[in-house]
Design a protein around this motif. Structure first.
Motif, PDB file in Angstrom:
ATOM      1  N   UNK A 553      41.481  50.142  37.259  1.00  0.00           N
ATOM      2  CA  UNK A 553      40.517  51.350  37.511  1.00  0.00           C
ATOM      3  C   UNK A 553      39.742  50.848  38.869  1.00  0.00           C
ATOM      4  N   UNK A 554      39.586  51.515  39.569  1.00  0.00           N
ATOM      5  CA  UNK A 554      38.730  50.744  40.782  1.00  0.00           C
ATOM      6  C   UNK A 554      37.520  50.653  41.329  1.00  0.00           C
ATOM      7  N   UNK A 555      36.773  49.263  41.545  1.00  0.00           N
ATOM      8  CA  UNK A 555      35.214  49.095  41.823  1.00  0.00           C
ATOM      9  C   UNK A 555      35.054  49.315  42.954  1.00  0.00           C
ATOM     10  N   UNK A 556      34.048  48.926  43.760  1.00  0.00           N
ATOM     11  CA  UNK A 556      33.187  49.201  44.782  1.00  0.00           C
ATOM     12  C   UNK A 556      31.862  48.291  44.550  1.00  0.00           C
ATOM     13  N   UNK A 557      32.007  47.253  45.590  1.00  0.00           N
ATOM     14  CA  UNK A 557      30.850  46.049  45.562  1.00  0.00           C
ATOM     15  C   UNK A 557      30.148  46.733  46.572  1.00  0.00           C
ATOM     16  N   UNK A 558      29.736  45.690  47.130  1.00  0.00           N
ATOM     17  CA  UNK A 558      29.201  45.641  48.859  1.00  0.00           C
ATOM     18  C   UNK A 558      29.688  45.034  50.122  1.00  0.00           C
ATOM     19  N   UNK A 559      30.517  43.740  49.162  1.00  0.00           N
ATOM     20  CA  UNK A 559      31.511  43.107  50.121  1.00  0.00           C
ATOM     21  C   UNK A 559      32.535  43.356  49.580  1.00  0.00           C
ATOM     22  N   UNK A 560      33.263  43.724  48.623  1.00  0.00           N
ATOM     23  CA  UNK A 560      34.807  44.047  48.246  1.00  0.00           C
ATOM     24  C   UNK A 560      34.954  45.339  47.680  1.00  0.00           C
ATOM     25  N   UNK A 561      36.243  45.980  48.010  1.00  0.00           N
ATOM     26  CA  UNK A 561      36.667  47.028  46.719  1.00  0.00           C
ATOM     27  C   UNK A 561      37.890  45.733  46.032  1.00  0.00           C
ATOM     28  N   UNK A 562      38.590  46.396  44.232  1.00  0.00           N
ATOM     29  CA  UNK A 562      38.989  45.827  43.747  1.00  0.00           C
ATOM     30  C   UNK A 562      39.223  46.437  42.784  1.00  0.00           C
ATOM     31  N   UNK A 563      40.907  46.539  42.047  1.00  0.00           N
ATOM     32  CA  UNK A 563      41.532  47.149  41.256  1.00  0.00           C
ATOM     33  C   UNK A 563      41.314  46.285  39.522  1.00  0.00           C
ATOM     34  N   UNK A 564      41.001  46.810  39.122  1.00  0.00           N
ATOM     35  CA  UNK A 564      40.249  46.284  37.450  1.00  0.00           C
ATOM     36  C   UNK A 564      41.146  46.832  36.156  1.00  0.00           C
ATOM     37  N   UNK A 565      41.909  45.431  36.393  1.00  0.00           N
ATOM     38  CA  UNK A 565      43.113  46.083  34.488  1.00  0.00           C
ATOM     39  C   UNK A 565      41.775  45.691  33.684  1.00  0.00           C
ATOM     40  N   UNK A 566      41.525  45.884  32.755  1.00  0.00           N
ATOM     41  CA  UNK A 566      41.600  46.262  31.221  1.00  0.00           C
ATOM     42  C   UNK A 566      42.013  45.957  30.025  1.00  0.00           C
ATOM     43  N   UNK A 567      42.545  44.478  29.232  1.00  0.00           N
ATOM     44  CA  UNK A 567      43.243  44.361  28.858  1.00  0.00           C
ATOM     45  C   UNK A 567      42.790  44.134  27.420  1.00  0.00           C
ATOM     46  N   UNK A 568      43.691  43.754  26.046  1.00  0.00           N
ATOM     47  CA  UNK A 568      43.250  43.305  24.730  1.00  0.00           C
ATOM     48  C   UNK A 568      44.198  42.395  24.742  1.00  0.00           C
ATOM     49  N   UNK A 569      43.821  40.972  24.034  1.00  0.00           N
ATOM     50  CA  UNK A 569      44.662  40.508  23.383  1.00  0.00           C
ATOM     51  C   UNK A 569      44.735  40.251  21.794  1.00  0.00           C
ATOM     52  N   UNK A 570      45.545  40.289  21.077  1.00  0.00           N
ATOM     53  CA  UNK A 570      45.653  40.694  20.127  1.00  0.00           C
ATOM     54  C   UNK A 570      46.529  39.420  19.411  1.00  0.00           C
ATOM     55  N   UNK A 571      46.271  39.446  18.309  1.00  0.00           N
ATOM     56  CA  UNK A 571      47.068  37.469  17.516  1.00  0.00           C
ATOM     57  C   UNK A 571      47.952  38.369  16.677  1.00  0.00           C
ATOM     58  N   UNK A 572      49.734  37.860  16.689  1.00  0.00           N
ATOM     59  CA  UNK A 572      50.431  38.853  16.195  1.00  0.00           C
ATOM     60  C   UNK A 572      50.889  38.550  14.794  1.00  0.00           C
ATOM     61  N   UNK A 573      50.317  36.880  14.350  1.00  0.00           N
ATOM     62  CA  UNK A 573      50.372  36.682  13.051  1.00  0.00           C
ATOM     63  C   UNK A 573      49.076  37.696  12.127  1.00  0.00           C
ATOM     64  N   UNK A 574      47.612  37.789  12.505  1.00  0.00           N
ATOM     65  CA  UNK A 574      46.806  38.393  11.788  1.00  0.00           C
ATOM     66  C   UNK A 574      46.553  39.810  12.181  1.00  0.00           C
ATOM     67  N   UNK A 575      47.249  40.355  12.940  1.00  0.00           N
ATOM     68  CA  UNK A 575      47.299  41.452  13.684  1.00  0.00           C
ATOM     69  C   UNK A 575      46.508  42.025  13.835  1.00  0.00           C
ATOM     70  N   UNK A 576      45.242  40.625  14.939  1.00  0.00           N
ATOM     71  CA  UNK A 576      43.554  41.316  15.499  1.00  0.00           C
ATOM     72  C   UNK A 576      43.135  40.948  16.604  1.00  0.00           C
ATOM     73  N   UNK A 577      42.400  41.521  16.792  1.00  0.00           N
ATOM     74  CA  UNK A 577      42.198  42.024  18.257  1.00  0.00           C
ATOM     75  C   UNK A 577      40.956  40.707  18.862  1.00  0.00           C
ATOM     76  N   UNK A 578      41.367  39.530  19.157  1.00  0.00           N
ATOM     77  CA  UNK A 578      40.395  38.337  19.273  1.00  0.00           C
ATOM     78  C   UNK A 578      39.254  39.081  20.636  1.00  0.00           C
ATOM     79  N   UNK A 579      40.264  39.646  21.584  1.00  0.00           N
ATOM     80  CA  UNK A 579      38.937  40.305  22.665  1.00  0.00           C
ATOM     81  C   UNK A 579      39.603  40.776  24.123  1.00  0.00           C
ATOM     82  N   UNK A 580      38.759  41.160  25.016  1.00  0.00           N
ATOM     83  CA  UNK A 580      39.581  41.510  26.185  1.00  0.00           C
ATOM     84  C   UNK A 580      39.126  40.799  27.330  1.00  0.00           C
ATOM     85  N   UNK A 581      40.075  41.199  28.159  1.00  0.00           N
ATOM     86  CA  UNK A 581      40.320  40.615  29.618  1.00  0.00           C
ATOM     87  C   UNK A 581      40.159  41.338  30.463  1.00  0.00           C
ATOM     88  N   UNK A 582      39.341  40.782  31.586  1.00  0.00           N
ATOM     89  CA  UNK A 582      39.233  42.124  33.263  1.00  0.00           C
ATOM     90  C   UNK A 582      39.599  41.162  33.733  1.00  0.00           C
TER      91      UNK A 582
END
Length: 660
Positions: A553-582
């Protein structure tokens, strides 16, 4: 407002000179007045930044109307003029503390305050003449030129103030050392007075360096916490000498020997702090941390540094020589009196316990000091040799991590072994067999992990083994001290309450060293990195974790514009989503600069570190880097324990010194 700021700086500058002409009873009022003037001057500069007063050069060149409030405040010291004002503020703060906490009736206080005030005068005069933050613009401006995007981070609010508190805290031991030489204070008394100041300063410098590493780890986007950058090395050099000084002061305090060596280390530590500000502000070192490339600016600090070094060495040589002559005379008179009384000269009065046995605490501390001083020279040569070579021959070379790792890392391992053996040696001395016999469980537990790490490089194997051995050693020694499992639990708790605060402080600091080395070893030995271009739904697998791009997504703040990626982190051994990073890839509008903002998934045992870059419009993909960084939380925990243990030791040491 700017005129008032200049008047306050001038008043502080003049007040710092009048100590020479006033009685000791009035010093307390003068210290408060000097600190108040510089504090008010800093408050005025902050106010000018908050209110967008672009009539000041400092505000115009380092701010703009859309900059967030927090960065308007801490951005005050994000430039050479504002940082120098912060430098003088911290110096006068320590002047105020000296006037408050040092015994009012002592001649040592009078001379040390005069020394500290002269240092304050020199830096205040430099701030007024060459680094004045209240210089007016020649034109009328309605907006500023912006602020370095790398500095627009919460780390700017934390790192420089704490680092300066550490650097300039060593001005107090410096002033007390000069005063101790002039007044001829007894070595053990002098050591008891300055040790709390050294410990507090070293603790703050440790916090400052740690926050700087944390900031670089988050902000610079390369997944590392220490790059052996020249400016990073500048902060490490006084830290290493201060470690040697802290341990040597124990020897001076207990046996009243090696006082001159300790004094020289105290003088060197503050000199290195001033040398650091010269190197950072002179443009000599090439680094993202430097402020300026104005040679004239650095020339003034070099002149000031020369005055500090030459004057302190002259005082040291003259006073130490005078004291040496006095001691020779005293020894001569003692021998004569013994001859008259028919006393054999073999009787030693002040012999150091254990000085003739290798495995004594005294010997271990001396070896420890030699190792830290050697480590200092390794960093010193690696930092300044390229500069000197370029100046003398014009040849450009780079000294990087391989040089430091090959020379520095073995010293660290030897230091860990000395901590393990030396801190539990008695002053009277031990035999090696008794140490091995008493702590056999430690060495067995360390050896037990070797089969699990045999496939790693030798240095990693040694680092992990020795770090774990040191941790077990500390716990085992403490359990023996409180006789855990050898008597009722209630009695062990009573013994634990009787253990001195300095012992607990030593435990925390030394355990922190072991944990820090263990974390660094794990991070370097098992880190992984993957990079690729991703579109929505694509993944990168690193170690046993899968990082999947869920959204852009494209975000706009007062002093900058940015491209932000939202990503899921999955543990392949337990097949469980641990969280997300942006993670974000930002474009700062006023500055016209781009900057990658990392996003980190933190875990007690590892970090998943993600950054993104430019979008490939033809393939509709975004550049992505993913790092698997084990042991990062352990690094921050170890650093905190070292700093907190030192601060705890300072409090305990101050309580003991208060009775002097």
């Amino acid at each position: 407002m700017s005129e008032l700021g200049n008047i306050l700086l001038l008043a502080a500058c003049l007040l710092s000179l009048i100590y020479l002409f006033l009685p000791l009873s009035s010093y307390r009022f003068i210290t408060i007045a000097v600190f108040f003037c510089v504090s008010a001057s800093m408050a005025i500069l902050i106010y000018c930044h908050i209110t967008n007063d672009f009539s000041l050069e400092n505000v115009y060149y380092h701010s703009h109307t859309t900059k967030p409030l927090i960065y308007k405040i801490c951005g005050v010291w994000g430039n050479k003029e504002g940082s120098m004002l912060l430098w003088t503020l911290v110096l006068t703060f320590y002047l105020f503390l000296m006037g408050t906490f040092i015994d009012n009736s002592s001649e040592l206080k009078r001379v040390s305050l005069i020394t500290q005030s002269l240092i304050c005068f020199c830096f205040l005069l430099f701030t007024l003449l060459e680094s004045n933050p209240f210089v007016k613009m020649t034109s009328i401006e309605t907006d500023g030129l912006g602020f370095n995007p790398i500095l627009q981070d919460i780390g700017l609010a934390i790192h420089p103030p704490i680092l300066y508190l550490g650097y300039l805290g060593f001005s107090v031991p410096f002033s007390l050392s000069i005063a101790g030489l002039i007044v001829d204070t007894k070595g053990n008394l002098w050591a008891r007075i300055i040790r709390p100041w050294v410990l507090v300063s070293w603790s703050l410098l440790t916090f400052g360096i740690s926050f700087g590493s944390w900031w670089a780890y988050r902000e610079l986007g390369w997944g590392g916490f220490w790059f052996w950058d020249p400016v990073e090395n500048v902060s490490l050099m006084p830290w290493l000498i201060a470690v040697a000084l802290i341990h040597l002061l124990l020897v001076v305090q207990n046996f009243n020997v090696l006082r001159n060596f300790a004094t020289l280390l105290a003088l060197t530590t503050f000199t290195l702090s001033v040398a650091g500000t010269f190197l950072v502000r002179s443009g000599i070192l090439a680094s993202v941390h430097t402020f300026t490339d104005d040679p004239r600016y650095g020339l003034y600090i070099l002149a000031l540094l020369s005055v500090i070094v030459i004057s302190s060495l002259v005082i040291f040589v003259v006073c130490a020589r005078k004291k040496h002559i006095s001691l020779l005379s005293l020894q001569y008179l003692t021998l004569k009196s013994r001859e008259k009384e028919n006393i054999k000269p073999g009787g030693q009065v002040d012999q150091i316990p254990g000085s003739r046995r290798f495995f004594s605490r005294f010997t271990m501390m001396l070896i420890n000091n030699l190792l830290f001083i050697t480590a200092f020279f390794i960093v010193f040569v690696g930092t300044l040799y390229p500069v000197m070579l370029e100046y003398l021959t014009g040849e450009l070379i780079s000294v990087g991590a391989p040089y430091y790792n090959s020379l520095f890392n073995p010293i660290v391992l030897v230091v860990l072994v000395l901590i393990m053996v030396g801190q539990y040696c008695r002053w009277q001395g031990n035999s090696l067999s008794s140490i091995l016999r008493e702590y056999k469980f430690t060495f067995c537990s360390a050896a037990a992990i070797l089969p699990f790490i045999f496939h790693m490089k030798l240095m990693i194997v040694l680092s992990i083994t020795i770090s774990i051995a040191l941790l077990v050693f500390i716990l085992e020694a403490y359990s023996k001290r409180i006789r855990l499992f050898k008597m009722a639990l209630g009695e062990s708790i009573l013994l634990a309450k009787r253990v001195s605060g300095s012992y607990y402080a030593m435990m925390l600091a030394h355990a922190g060293v072991a944990i820090l080395v263990l974390g660094i070893t794990c991070s370097v030995g098992w880190q992984e990195k993957k990079e690729n271009y991703l579109k929505i739904g694509d993944s990168i697998t690193v170690n046993k974790f899968e990082v999947t791009l869920r959204n852009i997504e494209l975000i706009r703040e007062k002093n900058f514009q940015a491209v932000r990626g939202t990503m899921d982190i999955r543990n392949l051994l337990s097949n469980r989503v641990l969280g997300e990073v942006t993670p974000e890839y930002r474009f700062y509008l006023v500055e016209g600069q781009r900057n990658a903002e990392s996003s980190i998934y933190h875990n007690l045992f590892f970090d998943i570190y993600v950054i993104i870059g430019k979008i490939n419009k033809n393939k509709n993909k975004i550049a992505t880097k993913v790092y698997y960084k084990p042991g990062m939380s352990t690094i921050w925990l170890g650093s905190f324990l070292i700093a907190f243990g030192s601060f705890f030791a300072a409090v305990s040491s101050y309580k003991r010194a208060k009775v002097i």
